[in-house]
Design a protein around this motif. Structure first.
Motif, PDB file in Angstrom:
ATOM      1  N   LYS A  15       0.839  -1.211   0.000  1.00  0.00           N
ATOM      2  CA  LYS A  15       0.000   0.000   0.000  1.00  0.00           C
ATOM      3  C   LYS A  15       0.865   1.248   0.000  1.00  0.00           C
ATOM      4  O   LYS A  15       1.808   1.353   0.771  1.00  0.00           O
ATOM      5  CB  LYS A  15      -0.881  -0.010   1.255  1.00  0.00           C
ATOM      6  CG  LYS A  15      -1.528   1.343   1.591  1.00  0.00           C
ATOM      7  CD  LYS A  15      -2.586   1.216   2.663  1.00  0.00           C
ATOM      8  CE  LYS A  15      -2.932   2.580   3.258  1.00  0.00           C
ATOM      9  NZ  LYS A  15      -4.005   2.543   4.224  1.00  0.00           N
ATOM     10  N   GLY A  18      -4.710   5.374  -0.793  1.00  0.00           N
ATOM     11  CA  GLY A  18      -6.095   4.912  -0.698  1.00  0.00           C
ATOM     12  C   GLY A  18      -6.467   3.868  -1.751  1.00  0.00           C
ATOM     13  O   GLY A  18      -7.347   3.037  -1.515  1.00  0.00           O
ATOM     14  N   ASP A  21      -6.323   0.490  -0.295  1.00  0.00           N
ATOM     15  CA  ASP A  21      -7.424   0.210   0.634  1.00  0.00           C
ATOM     16  C   ASP A  21      -8.660  -0.245  -0.138  1.00  0.00           C
ATOM     17  O   ASP A  21      -9.337  -1.198   0.245  1.00  0.00           O
ATOM     18  CB  ASP A  21      -7.775   1.472   1.438  1.00  0.00           C
ATOM     19  CG  ASP A  21      -6.693   1.845   2.439  1.00  0.00           C
ATOM     20  OD1 ASP A  21      -6.399   1.024   3.315  1.00  0.00           O
ATOM     21  OD2 ASP A  21      -6.138   2.953   2.343  1.00  0.00           O
ATOM     22  N   ARG A 297      -0.071  11.708   2.869  1.00  0.00           N
ATOM     23  CA  ARG A 297       1.086  12.017   2.037  1.00  0.00           C
ATOM     24  C   ARG A 297       1.287  13.526   2.149  1.00  0.00           C
ATOM     25  O   ARG A 297       0.308  14.290   2.206  1.00  0.00           O
ATOM     26  CB  ARG A 297       0.790  11.659   0.574  1.00  0.00           C
ATOM     27  CG  ARG A 297       0.647  10.181   0.321  1.00  0.00           C
ATOM     28  CD  ARG A 297       0.473   9.867  -1.161  1.00  0.00           C
ATOM     29  NE  ARG A 297      -0.816  10.291  -1.675  1.00  0.00           N
ATOM     30  CZ  ARG A 297      -0.994  11.194  -2.646  1.00  0.00           C
ATOM     31  NH1 ARG A 297       0.048  11.776  -3.219  1.00  0.00           N
ATOM     32  NH2 ARG A 297      -2.198  11.523  -3.073  1.00  0.00           N
ATOM     33  N   LYS A 302      -2.439  17.971  -0.893  1.00  0.00           N
ATOM     34  CA  LYS A 302      -3.020  17.816   0.438  1.00  0.00           C
ATOM     35  C   LYS A 302      -3.078  19.131   1.222  1.00  0.00           C
ATOM     36  O   LYS A 302      -3.493  19.143   2.385  1.00  0.00           O
ATOM     37  CB  LYS A 302      -2.257  16.748   1.220  1.00  0.00           C
ATOM     38  CG  LYS A 302      -2.229  15.380   0.523  1.00  0.00           C
ATOM     39  CD  LYS A 302      -3.609  14.711   0.480  1.00  0.00           C
ATOM     40  CE  LYS A 302      -3.571  13.338  -0.180  1.00  0.00           C
ATOM     41  NZ  LYS A 302      -4.871  12.670  -0.197  1.00  0.00           N
ATOM     42  N   LEU A 324       1.207  12.779  11.127  1.00  0.00           N
ATOM     43  CA  LEU A 324       1.958  11.622  10.639  1.00  0.00           C
ATOM     44  C   LEU A 324       1.932  11.660   9.121  1.00  0.00           C
ATOM     45  O   LEU A 324       0.863  11.730   8.520  1.00  0.00           O
ATOM     46  CB  LEU A 324       1.286  10.329  11.126  1.00  0.00           C
ATOM     47  CG  LEU A 324       1.701   9.021  10.442  1.00  0.00           C
ATOM     48  CD1 LEU A 324       3.162   8.685  10.717  1.00  0.00           C
ATOM     49  CD2 LEU A 324       0.798   7.875  10.921  1.00  0.00           C
ATOM     50  N   GLY A 351       7.071   9.589   8.384  1.00  0.00           N
ATOM     51  CA  GLY A 351       7.198   8.170   8.057  1.00  0.00           C
ATOM     52  C   GLY A 351       5.825   7.590   7.794  1.00  0.00           C
ATOM     53  O   GLY A 351       4.834   8.328   7.716  1.00  0.00           O
ATOM     54  N   TYR A 352       5.792   6.288   7.625  1.00  0.00           N
ATOM     55  CA  TYR A 352       4.526   5.591   7.357  1.00  0.00           C
ATOM     56  C   TYR A 352       4.305   4.602   8.482  1.00  0.00           C
ATOM     57  O   TYR A 352       5.161   3.771   8.758  1.00  0.00           O
ATOM     58  CB  TYR A 352       4.607   4.864   6.004  1.00  0.00           C
ATOM     59  CG  TYR A 352       3.283   4.296   5.601  1.00  0.00           C
ATOM     60  CD1 TYR A 352       2.414   5.026   4.798  1.00  0.00           C
ATOM     61  CD2 TYR A 352       2.871   3.053   6.060  1.00  0.00           C
ATOM     62  CE1 TYR A 352       1.174   4.528   4.461  1.00  0.00           C
ATOM     63  CE2 TYR A 352       1.632   2.547   5.722  1.00  0.00           C
ATOM     64  CZ  TYR A 352       0.795   3.290   4.923  1.00  0.00           C
ATOM     65  OH  TYR A 352      -0.436   2.790   4.596  1.00  0.00           O
ATOM     66  N   ASN A 353       3.179   4.693   9.177  1.00  0.00           N
ATOM     67  CA  ASN A 353       2.998   3.868  10.368  1.00  0.00           C
ATOM     68  C   ASN A 353       1.497   3.647  10.607  1.00  0.00           C
ATOM     69  O   ASN A 353       0.804   4.509  11.161  1.00  0.00           O
ATOM     70  CB  ASN A 353       3.651   4.604  11.548  1.00  0.00           C
ATOM     71  CG  ASN A 353       3.596   3.804  12.833  1.00  0.00           C
ATOM     72  OD1 ASN A 353       2.778   2.889  12.977  1.00  0.00           O
ATOM     73  ND2 ASN A 353       4.465   4.149  13.762  1.00  0.00           N
ATOM     74  N   LEU A 378      -9.963   9.123   2.488  1.00  0.00           N
ATOM     75  CA  LEU A 378     -10.369   8.096   3.450  1.00  0.00           C
ATOM     76  C   LEU A 378     -10.278   8.601   4.877  1.00  0.00           C
ATOM     77  O   LEU A 378     -11.057   8.190   5.740  1.00  0.00           O
ATOM     78  CB  LEU A 378      -9.482   6.852   3.293  1.00  0.00           C
ATOM     79  CG  LEU A 378      -9.726   6.025   2.029  1.00  0.00           C
ATOM     80  CD1 LEU A 378      -8.672   4.933   1.886  1.00  0.00           C
ATOM     81  CD2 LEU A 378     -11.114   5.409   2.062  1.00  0.00           C
ATOM     82  N   TYR A 382     -12.550   7.774   8.244  1.00  0.00           N
ATOM     83  CA  TYR A 382     -12.098   7.201   9.521  1.00  0.00           C
ATOM     84  C   TYR A 382     -12.495   8.151  10.656  1.00  0.00           C
ATOM     85  O   TYR A 382     -12.916   7.727  11.721  1.00  0.00           O
ATOM     86  CB  TYR A 382     -10.577   7.019   9.571  1.00  0.00           C
ATOM     87  CG  TYR A 382      -9.953   6.191   8.471  1.00  0.00           C
ATOM     88  CD1 TYR A 382     -10.646   5.159   7.849  1.00  0.00           C
ATOM     89  CD2 TYR A 382      -8.637   6.425   8.073  1.00  0.00           C
ATOM     90  CE1 TYR A 382     -10.056   4.410   6.845  1.00  0.00           C
ATOM     91  CE2 TYR A 382      -8.035   5.672   7.078  1.00  0.00           C
ATOM     92  CZ  TYR A 382      -8.749   4.674   6.468  1.00  0.00           C
ATOM     93  OH  TYR A 382      -8.159   3.920   5.487  1.00  0.00           O
TER      94      TYR A 382
HETATM   95  P1  ADP Z   1      -4.363   9.236  -1.021  1.00  0.00           P
HETATM   96  O1  ADP Z   1      -4.773   7.942  -1.628  1.00  0.00           O
HETATM   97  O2  ADP Z   1      -4.473  10.417  -1.921  1.00  0.00           O
HETATM   98  O3  ADP Z   1      -3.019   9.173  -0.376  1.00  0.00           O
HETATM   99  P2  ADP Z   1      -6.564   8.757   0.849  1.00  0.00           P
HETATM  100  O4  ADP Z   1      -7.106   9.569   1.972  1.00  0.00           O
HETATM  101  O5  ADP Z   1      -7.535   8.263  -0.165  1.00  0.00           O
HETATM  102  O6  ADP Z   1      -5.398   9.590   0.169  1.00  0.00           O
HETATM  103  O7  ADP Z   1      -5.847   7.462   1.432  1.00  0.00           O
HETATM  104  C1  ADP Z   1      -4.676   7.547   2.180  1.00  0.00           C
HETATM  105  C2  ADP Z   1      -4.528   6.256   2.959  1.00  0.00           C
HETATM  106  O8  ADP Z   1      -3.163   6.104   3.351  1.00  0.00           O
HETATM  107  C3  ADP Z   1      -5.329   6.245   4.240  1.00  0.00           C
HETATM  108  O9  ADP Z   1      -5.657   4.912   4.566  1.00  0.00           O
HETATM  109  C4  ADP Z   1      -4.328   6.822   5.243  1.00  0.00           C
HETATM  110  O10 ADP Z   1      -4.626   6.445   6.563  1.00  0.00           O
HETATM  111  C5  ADP Z   1      -3.061   6.185   4.761  1.00  0.00           C
HETATM  112  N1  ADP Z   1      -1.836   6.944   5.058  1.00  0.00           N
HETATM  113  C6  ADP Z   1      -1.361   8.037   4.432  1.00  0.00           C
HETATM  114  N2  ADP Z   1      -0.185   8.420   4.963  1.00  0.00           N
HETATM  115  C7  ADP Z   1       0.081   7.563   5.957  1.00  0.00           C
HETATM  116  C8  ADP Z   1       1.156   7.433   6.894  1.00  0.00           C
HETATM  117  N3  ADP Z   1       2.177   8.269   6.895  1.00  0.00           N
HETATM  118  N4  ADP Z   1       1.105   6.420   7.787  1.00  0.00           N
HETATM  119  C9  ADP Z   1       0.053   5.562   7.797  1.00  0.00           C
HETATM  120  N5  ADP Z   1      -0.984   5.629   6.940  1.00  0.00           N
HETATM  121  C10 ADP Z   1      -0.971   6.616   6.023  1.00  0.00           C
END
Ligand code: ADP
Length: 476
Positions: A15, A18, A21, A297, A302, A324, A351-353, A378, A382
């Motif tokens: 992943k 989104g 997901d 991101r 954003k 985050l 980071g990604y977490n 998304l 949430y």
């Molecule tokens: P996009 O697909 O444009 O990045 P969305 O809101 O549709 O935006 O989906 C982003 C997804 O990625 C969500 O599930 C969000 O929780 C997750 N996400 C984005 N950045 C992070 C991060 N740094 N750590 C964990 N989850 C992240």
């Protein structure tokens, strides 16, 4: 009905956004409606590691410079198909770029191979006898499937393409046409030609039977030059085949009942404990102001730059934020500086977490989504589920899913968050100010949380909409 879903990423395997997901959630959401969906994606190293007892279901001795094979395996109830072509996918880095963040030079071939493999699976079926009735492809990486399928003409089934974000268009030099085995007769403005180059996304928009995108408002916005990003003409030409279907949330994954301190709309005490834990984790001061969160991101889309300018005023007025994300190095460094200026108000993790993301939704009071455009989004969904009220801009799926807390909506008890009138620094400041005053009005805040948590953000309705579209495509 058997559906082949084709994409470059899917949870729980890989992943970056989104897209993963949605692709990962659809098979389970559609299964109760009698849809048998298999998801084809590249066999990146992380995918190969996760496979259990893979079965070889299709092979080619020579496929874009090496051998390729489609492996079938199950994760939970979901049937995955992975295109194993080590010369294309077995490498370090992320899905699309190397360890230095540079796009792989052969991304055109890597994802054309994914699309061509899908087309071969449609034509030949799989070794276990499975053959799809409808193909559903996602974004530019899988967008060549309808073009390959129709130009090869060996077996043509109904096709649907979903646009998750039109900013990514798969633009390639025209000198790739031969190598990618694309049909020359579609290299014109009504086909995949894009100002003398190739756009794989445009190919899909031209050649798929139906086009969907991830919210009704984004579907309308895509027809305009402002949001269509050069493809609005093609979208307008095909608008009778365009449908907006909102994304849902996988409620097994995203629910306050699963938080460290579980809670629900009737018993909110757990949320206060999660909030305290979040403040402590980031060393933030207790405050009577709201604790906002942001998970994203870090890109221009954003609206991160707008927030960076608006936040000092919010912190000075008693607000707190935990952010985050990762992305543009310029935003990352500006955020680090801001964090150093406001250490008691601003918690930052670059980071990604995913585990931290969940803890943030469970502990935060509000989630900020000031995007310049947002196909669906998304994190505001949430937020609704967790009673972490969304503060969003008035665009795309954000506009479709959040009801602004004006007086009338609050009186009717339908308001679920704050929708900014404009997407600029002034509007961010005003909305953050409003957020603080609403938060300090405890009775109102609780009502808003209840309204938000009663929204149906699961997949039921959207799965039904996709199902109806598959049936419509199939019966044509
Ligand atoms: P996009 O697909 O444009 O990045 P969305 O809101 O549709 O935006 O989906 C982003 C997804 O990625 C969500 O599930 C969000 O929780 C997750 N996400 C984005 N950045 C992070 C991060 N740094 N750590 C964990 N989850 C992240």
């Amino acid at each position: 009905m058997k559906i082949l879903s084709v994409a470059s990423e899917a949870v729980p395997l890989v992943k970056t956004g989104g897209l993963a997901d949605v692709v990962g959630a659809l098979p389970n959401a559609l299964a109760p409606l009698g849809v048998e969906m298999r998801v084809l994606l590249p066999a990146y190293p992380a995918v190969k590691q996760a496979m259990k007892k893979p079965k070889s279901l299709w092979q080619a001795a020579e496929f874009f410079g090496g051998p390729a094979e489609v492996l079938g395996f199950k994760i939970g109830d979901t049937e995955f198909l992975a295109l194993d072509a080590p010369h294309l996918y077995d490498r370090a880095g992320s899905l699309y770029n190397d360890e230095n963040g540079q796009d792989f030079g052969d991304n055109a071939e890597r994802f054309a191979a994914l699309s061509l493999a899908a087309s071969c699976v449609i034509e030949e079926g799989l070794a276990d006898g499975w053959a799809p009735d409808v193909v559903h492809v996602h974004d530019w990486q899988a967008a060549l499937v309808p073009t390959y399928m129709k130009s090869r003409g060996r077996r043509v089934i109904p096709s649907i393409i979903t646009i998750h974000n039109i900013a990514f268009q798969g633009v390639l030099p025209a000198d790739k046409i031969e190598a990618l085995q694309l049909p020359w007769d579609r290299f014109h403005p009504d086909g995949y030609e894009y100002y003398g180059q190739v756009s794989t996304l445009k190919a899909g928009l031209a050649d798929a039977d139906y086009i969907t995108t991830v919210s009704p408002t984004y579907a309308s916005e895509l027809k305009t030059p402002e949001f269509g990003m050069g493809l609005d003409g093609m979208i307008r030409a095909r608008q009778d085949r365009l449908v907006g279907i909102l994304n849902g949330v996988d409620l097994d994954e995203w629910s306050p009942e699963n938080a460290e301190h579980p809670y629900d709309a009737r018993k909110m005490a757990g949320k206060a404990k999660n909030r305290a834990a979040l403040l402590e984790r980031f060393g933030l001061a207790e405050t009577d102001g709201a604790l906002a969160i942001l998970v994203s991101r870090l890109t221009y889309q954003k609206g991160i730059d707008l927030l960076i300018e608006a936040l000092p005023e919010y912190f000075s007025a008693g607000g707190a934020l935990v952010l985050l994300g990762s992305g543009d190095p310029h935003y990352e460094s500006q955020l680090r500086q801001l964090q150093q200026r406001y250490p008691a108000h601003f918690g930052l993790e670059i980071g990604y977490n995913e585990a931290l993301a969940k803890a943030m939704f469970a502990g935060g009071d509000a989630v900020l989504v000031p995007s310049r455009f947002e196909p669906c989004g998304l994190t505001q969904l949430y937020g609704l589920r967790f009673g972490t009220l969304p503060l969003v801009s008035n665009t795309g799926g954000l506009a479709d899913t959040v009801i602004h807390a004006n007086q009338a909506a609050m009186d009717k008890k339908v308001a679920t968050g704050l929708v900014m009138t404009r997407t600029d620094v002034g509007a961010c400041k005003d909305s953050l100010h409003r957020l603080l005053s609403l938060y300090r009005d405890t009775k109102r805040w609780k009502t808003l949380q209840k309204n938000a948590m009663s929204q149906n953000v699961g997949w039921d309705q959207s799965a039904q909409n996709y199902f109806e579209l598959y049936e419509r495509a199939f019966s044509r």
